[in-house]
Scaffold this active site. Structure first.
Site, PDB file in Angstrom:
ATOM      1  N   GLU A  63       0.809  -1.233   0.000  1.00 12.79           N
ATOM      2  CA  GLU A  63       0.000   0.000   0.000  1.00 12.79           C
ATOM      3  C   GLU A  63       0.836   1.273   0.000  1.00 12.79           C
ATOM      4  OE1 GLU A  63      -0.701  -2.529   2.097  1.00 12.79           O
ATOM      5  OE2 GLU A  63      -2.693  -3.194   1.492  1.00 12.79           O
ATOM      6  N   HIS A 132      -9.401  -4.830  11.262  1.00 14.76           N
ATOM      7  CA  HIS A 132     -10.136  -4.664  10.007  1.00 14.76           C
ATOM      8  C   HIS A 132     -11.431  -3.875  10.183  1.00 14.76           C
ATOM      9  CE1 HIS A 132      -7.370  -7.836   8.837  1.00 14.76           C
ATOM     10  NE2 HIS A 132      -7.713  -7.661   7.581  1.00 14.76           N
TER      11      HIS A 132
END
Lengths: 330, 330
Positions: A63, A132
């Site tokens: 990322e 998450h």
């Protein structure tokens, strides 16, 4: 006006990207599993088939690196759409988002802009635990140089995304995984565009204003239904854009209802509710007949166990309770 | 004449050498004056000087095309000038004036000029490598022939995003030339104290990126290596890595007294390896250029730099209305 089509939010997002890619060849999509896999949540279904691997680009799991690459490309005038599989993974890239994308226009005295979209699911999904399940609106809304949108409906998911792609500033698009499957009526082409910075009245009412975004709009509407049965008429403001905040929409509603509840999935501390409450106090204190109430995520990392997860997330019943508090009702 | 090691076996014409002499001396005199202005309180904050490293940048510019993109870290004054930004605008940025290249909003570490293909000027160590890889991505996306030269120090080389970028650069065969300006010290930590393997030019090998070590004090060696690397990249084979062994005479920044190395070490580099002296020797010994002619060039440069300093210290501060401009493009 084009004819409305009823589609799931994930298709609305896909269609929005496809339309913008057809319109402008500088627009491309980059992220993990966006091409061959068709998107981890199928938000880019069929895009690589239409636009090819040059413009729908599968990245390695990296990322920070691909966000930086996309920002560099945007500085030269390309218009990348960067998909984070979730915003939780976007934290790996937050330096490039803030220090490079948001600040360079200012630092360069206006010479280098960064027309880029970062998008992906934000907030809690279902039973995926703390790493998450985080809500990032206040993180990104904190930063001058960024725009932040957070749609609750399929039409807004498409319309705000299209506006984001055309915007010359970096835009953070906070989607919600649980809403990807929810259907809505959506327009096509330019008719679909939703202006950034404009809130929407999701339900008109006269007794209290509930301000929310994304999933919390759905929960606020549910709460409003419960309240209606008890004779309380709640107005629900769907912010749609977090920054620039549509302050006037909130103030107009509070001028009418004199009561304000802010419902957000994020943590309370230094959160969106604190900002909005302060803003209303500064700009229209005299309109308030009761202290501003906040309904937020509990101050804990999100737990896995079903019962604990439900406890940690703000629920419609808590919104109902907060509304009653502003009305001095038990 | 001081005893300077002879230049490599590469040769250049008298005109070329005179040109390099002038360019390198301009960078050095500029930085010397910046140091002086810093000491006088005209420049504040951080101020990272390039003195000693001039052959790297000058050699690279000589070996690449004006339209090739360049991006570097916070040690960027010389890079801006080498790319064609007027020294006046660079110095005025250092003094925080409205005539600065970034209108006084960026300062020492943040200078940009897209028209001259100079993309900054980045203060987060290593971030420029992802951004530069993205600029190369954009060049390939557009299908043009330009390459991006992305500079990093020996310290930045340890950042994770550098390797994320290496991987994608090779994966997509992006036209990027990575330059490690190994000046032996990452702030105060020597390469020996920070690298498990000090052969930094091998850091791209496992990604499939060829690398070479170059005497970065020898402008002709730099130029020859970069020409070879640029040909490789332009032929479509993907990224290339060059480690330039160089040395900075000053501390990491103006506030660094550089107690982590001996005076003798610095003196030895100045006496035996100085890049400008090497070119001086060549001009005098092999091209029969008179030392007084070189001194005359130096005098012209000093005169110019004096005017540059005058401009930078007499220009107006930015108008206070500039505080709220250039935050986001329209």
């Amino acid at each position: 006006m084009t004819e409305l089509r009823t589609v799931p939010t994930r298709d609305a997002i896909r269609d929005g990207m496809a339309e913008e890619m057809r319109r402008d060849e500088n627009v491309f999509l980059m992220g993990e599993e966006v091409a061959d896999y068709q998107g981890a949540y199928k938000c880019s279904r069929d895009l690589v088939q239409e636009f090819g691997a040059k413009r729908v680009i599968d990245t390695p799991i990296t990322e920070h690196g691909f966000a930086g690459i996309a920002v560099g490309a945007a500085m030269t005038g390309l218009r990348p759409i960067v998909e984070f599989m979730t915003w939780n993974f976007g934290m790996q890239a937050i330096d490039q988002i803030i220090n490079s994308a948001a600040k360079t226009y200012y630092m360069s005295g206006g010479l280098v802009s960064c027309p880029i979209v970062f998008r992906g699911p934000n907030g809690a999904a279902a039973r995926v635990a703390a790493q998450h399940s985080q809500e990032y609106s206040s993180w990104y809304a904190h930063v001058p140089g960024l725009k932040v949108v957070s749609p609750a409906t399929a039409a807004d998911a498409k319309g705000l995304l299209k506006a984001a792609v055309r915007d010359n500033a970096p835009v953070i698009v906070l989607e919600n995984e649980l809403l990807y499957g929810v259907e809505g009526d959506v327009a096509d082409g330019d008719d679909a565009i939703v202006e950034i910075g404009k809130a929407r009245i999701a339900r008109t009412g006269s007794d209290v204003t509930i301000v929310a975004h994304s999933m919390m709009v759905i929960k606020a509407l549910e709460a409003a239904k419960t309240l209606e049965a008890e004779g309380i008429d709640a107005e629900v403001i769907d912010l749609r854009t977090i920054r620039p905040l549509d302050e006037q929409a909130i103030l107009n509603s509070v001028a009418k209802t004199n009561r304000l509840v802010i419902a957000e999935e994020g943590w309370a501390f230094a959160g969106l509710g604190a900002e909005i409450g302060q803003m209303v106090m500064e700009r229209s204190f005299d309109d308030l007949d009761a202290p501003v109430e906040r309904v937020t995520g509990k101050d804990v990392p999100l737990p896995y166990a079903e019962n604990l997860e439900q406890l940690a997330l703000p629920q419609p019943a808590e919104i109902v309770e907060a509304v009653k508090k502003t009305l001095y009702k038990d | 004449m001081t005893a300077v090691t002879k230049l490599s076996n590469h040769r250049a014409s008298k005109e070329e050498l005179l040109n390099y002499y002038e360019q390198m001396l301009l960078l050095r005199r500029f930085e010397e004056r910046a140091a002086q202005l810093y000491t006088q309180g005209q420049i504040a904050g951080f101020c990272h000087l390039y003195i000693g490293q001039e052959a790297v940048l000058t050699g690279i510019k000589a070996a690449t095309k004006p339209e090739d993109d360049q991006i570097t870290s916070y040690r960027c004054h010389a890079h801006a000038i080498a790319c064609g930004v007027e020294p006046e605008a660079v110095m005025a940025e250092l003094t925080g004036r409205e005539t600065g290249v970034s209108k006084g909003k960026g300062g020492s570490m943040h200078m940009f000029d897209p028209e001259k293909h100079f993309w900054g000027g980045h203060g987060i160590v290593g971030a420029q490598i992802s951004l530069g890889t993205g600029i190369a991505f954009a060049n390939k996306y557009r299908g043009d022939d330009t390459i991006c030269v992305a500079y990093m120090g020996d310290g930045a080389l340890h950042q994770g995003q550098v390797y994320e970028s290496f991987n994608m650069a090779k994966l997509w065969d992006l036209p990027v030339l990575y330059i490690i300006e190994n000046n032996e010290y990452a702030m105060g930590t020597s390469v020996q104290r920070s690298a498990g393997n000090v052969e930094l030019y091998k850091r791209g090998e496992s990604f499939g990126i060829p690398g070479k070590q170059v005497d970065g004090m020898d402008i002709l060696a730099v130029k020859a290596a970069v020409e070879e690397a640029a040909d490789y990249i332009r032929s479509g084979k993907g990224p290339y890595l060059l480690e330039m062994k160089t040395y900075r005479y000053r501390g990491h920044s103006m506030s660094d007294p550089a107690t982590y190395r001996s005076k003798e070490e610095v003196q030895n580099m100045k006496e035996h390896r100085d890049p400008i002296q090497q070119v001086t020797n060549m001009l005098v010994e092999e091209h029969a250029v008179k030392e007084e002619d070189l001194k005359a060039i130096d005098s012209e440069i000093k005169k110019r730099i004096k005017e540059v300093a005058e401009h930078a210290t007499t220009s107006a501060l930015p108008n206070e209305s500039e505080l709220y401009t250039d935050i986001m493009p329209e």
